[in-house]
Design a protein around this motif. Structure first.
Motif, PDB file in Angstrom:
ATOM      1  N   ASP A  61       0.230  -1.608  -9.768  1.00 39.41           N
ATOM      2  CA  ASP A  61      -0.998  -0.997  -9.255  1.00 39.41           C
ATOM      3  C   ASP A  61      -1.289   0.207 -10.145  1.00 39.41           C
ATOM      4  O   ASP A  61      -0.556   0.466 -11.118  1.00 39.41           O
ATOM      5  N   HIS A 256      -6.950  -3.876   1.396  1.00 36.80           N
ATOM      6  CA  HIS A 256      -6.838  -2.702   0.525  1.00 36.80           C
ATOM      7  C   HIS A 256      -7.591  -1.543   1.181  1.00 36.80           C
ATOM      8  O   HIS A 256      -8.651  -1.757   1.791  1.00 36.80           O
ATOM      9  N   SER A 272      -1.998  -0.398  -1.126  1.00 33.08           N
ATOM     10  CA  SER A 272      -2.350  -0.668  -2.524  1.00 33.08           C
ATOM     11  C   SER A 272      -1.993  -2.115  -2.889  1.00 33.08           C
ATOM     12  O   SER A 272      -1.312  -2.811  -2.121  1.00 33.08           O
TER      13      SER A 272
END
Ligand code: 13P
Ligand code: SF4
Length: 368
Positions: A61, A256, A272
């Protein structure tokens, strides 16, 4: 590779790759990776196409990739398969002699473009005039380097979707208010997690120059949210969650935190991209999941976990078009050009901006 390097910003992919078969491109990328193995590292965000993701040395991420970039001290050539702000962050966190390349310059992030430096400076002046020196500016990493620099300069910091809570907590130890930009939704979701009631939040509309949603006195405001959003994540609605609940009450919904708060509130979990991946990996076989995030990641998870049922929360969702601009031909082009001494699409943040932006990034990396 050649000793002489020429830096070129290219609008369009070289025609050379148009007639090339996928197999040939795959073999060439493999061979070039081997040839450049002492100097090259390929970083890839989880939203990238599989044709590119398969070649990543590291995936992650935004937070994990920023850390990875900072750790690549021995690699001269960093190919960033993601979007522009991520490559800028990598450039800020790496040395001057290291070269960061974004294979396609058109891979921007529409949310990052929703806050310009001029708008932020104007808004800041207004907030400080109205409420004094009571704000810490925090920018989501999905922002330009200039905005990160503004935050660095004003004792603020960056955050990502995986450390926003920690960063907010830290900021509230410094000052009583936060200006959060550019994602209204991540800001609201994070503030709610910290127990801040919605009537202590207001939204700054940079288009009209007005503060929206002020419920009581200005003094009550604890956080000002910038009116920016991710067009991909706004396509998930409460109706999608309700439909899952009706059709399959046992199915878990994970989204998300760039999704609207009413979606996050109805979902079972949120986090995330890295967090979503971990939750799916740890889930028992036979479990069923509806995921509210970009389609490439959801489809990859479905392929990787055939023992679990994994669907997209909104099956009409389109991919993040800019993330998808990075494809196999662009990746190959970056590697081949570098070998030929011509560096295509280098991302280079000016020293003036990087000097302050790194303060904001370092403060975040220290917090966690
Ligand atoms: P992550 O940091 O969760 O990977 O999110 C990045 C992003 O752009 C989501 O839209
Ligand atoms: Fe930007 Fe949204 Fe794409 Fe993430 S998914 S890169 S926030 S446009």
């Amino acid at each position: 590779m050649s000793e002489v390097q020429v830096f070129v910003t290219a609008e369009r992919l070289s025609e050379k790759y148009q007639g090339m078969s996928e197999q040939e491109m795959v073999e060439r990328v493999r061979a070039l990776k081997e040839e450049l193995k002492d100097e090259l590292v390929i970083l890839s965000h989880h939203y990238q196409r599989d044709e590119v993701y398969q070649f990543a040395d590291f995936t992650g991420d935004s937070l994990k990739l920023a850390r990875q970039a900072a750790e690549q001290k021995d690699k001269k050539f960093i190919v960033f398969c993601g979007v522009h702000f991520m490559a800028e962050t990598a450039d800020i966190l790496t040395g001057d002699e290291q070269i960061v390349v974004l294979p396609d310059m058109k891979a921007g992030c529409s949310m990052a473009d929703m806050a310009t430096l001029e708008q932020v400076e104007e808004a800041w002046e207004y907030f400080v005039d109205s409420l004094g020196d009571t704000f810490t500016p925090i920018t989501y990493v999905n922002s330009t380097a200039a905005i990160k620099s503004f935050c660095g300069q004003h004792h603020g910091m960056t955050c990502t979707s995986s450390n926003a809570e920690k960063v907010f907590r830290h900021a509230y130890q410094q000052k009583e208010r936060i200006l959060f930009l550019p994602d209204e939704h991540l800001g609201r979701n994070t503030a709610v997690k910290l127990g801040i009631p919605e009537h202590h939040m207001a939204v700054w509309n940079p288009e009209t120059g007005e503060l929206e949603g002020v419920k009581g006195s200005l003094e009550d405001i604890r956080i000002i949210l910038w009116k920016g959003y991710c067009s991909v994540h706004l396509k998930f609605t409460p109706e999608h969650v309700k439909r899952v609940r009706e059709n399959d009450p046992e199915m878990k919904v994970i989204v998300h935190p760039e999704c609207r708060h009413d979606v996050v509130k109805l979902a079972d979990d949120n986090g995330s991209t890295e967090y979503i991946i971990k939750q799916i990996e740890q889930a028992p076989p036979g479990s069923r999941w509806a995921i509210g995030t970009e389609v490439n990641l959801v489809q990859r998870l479905a392929k990787q976990h055939p023992d679990k049922k994994i669907v997209l929360l909104n099956d009409m969702i389109c991919p993040c078009l800019t993330m998808n601009r990075i494809d196999l031909p662009h990746l190959l082009w970056s590697l081949e050009s570098y070998c030929e001494g011509q560096v295509i699409n280098r991302i280079q943040v000016s020293d003036e901006i990087a000097e302050q932006a790194v303060l904001a990034l370092d403060r975040m990396l220290k917090i966690g």
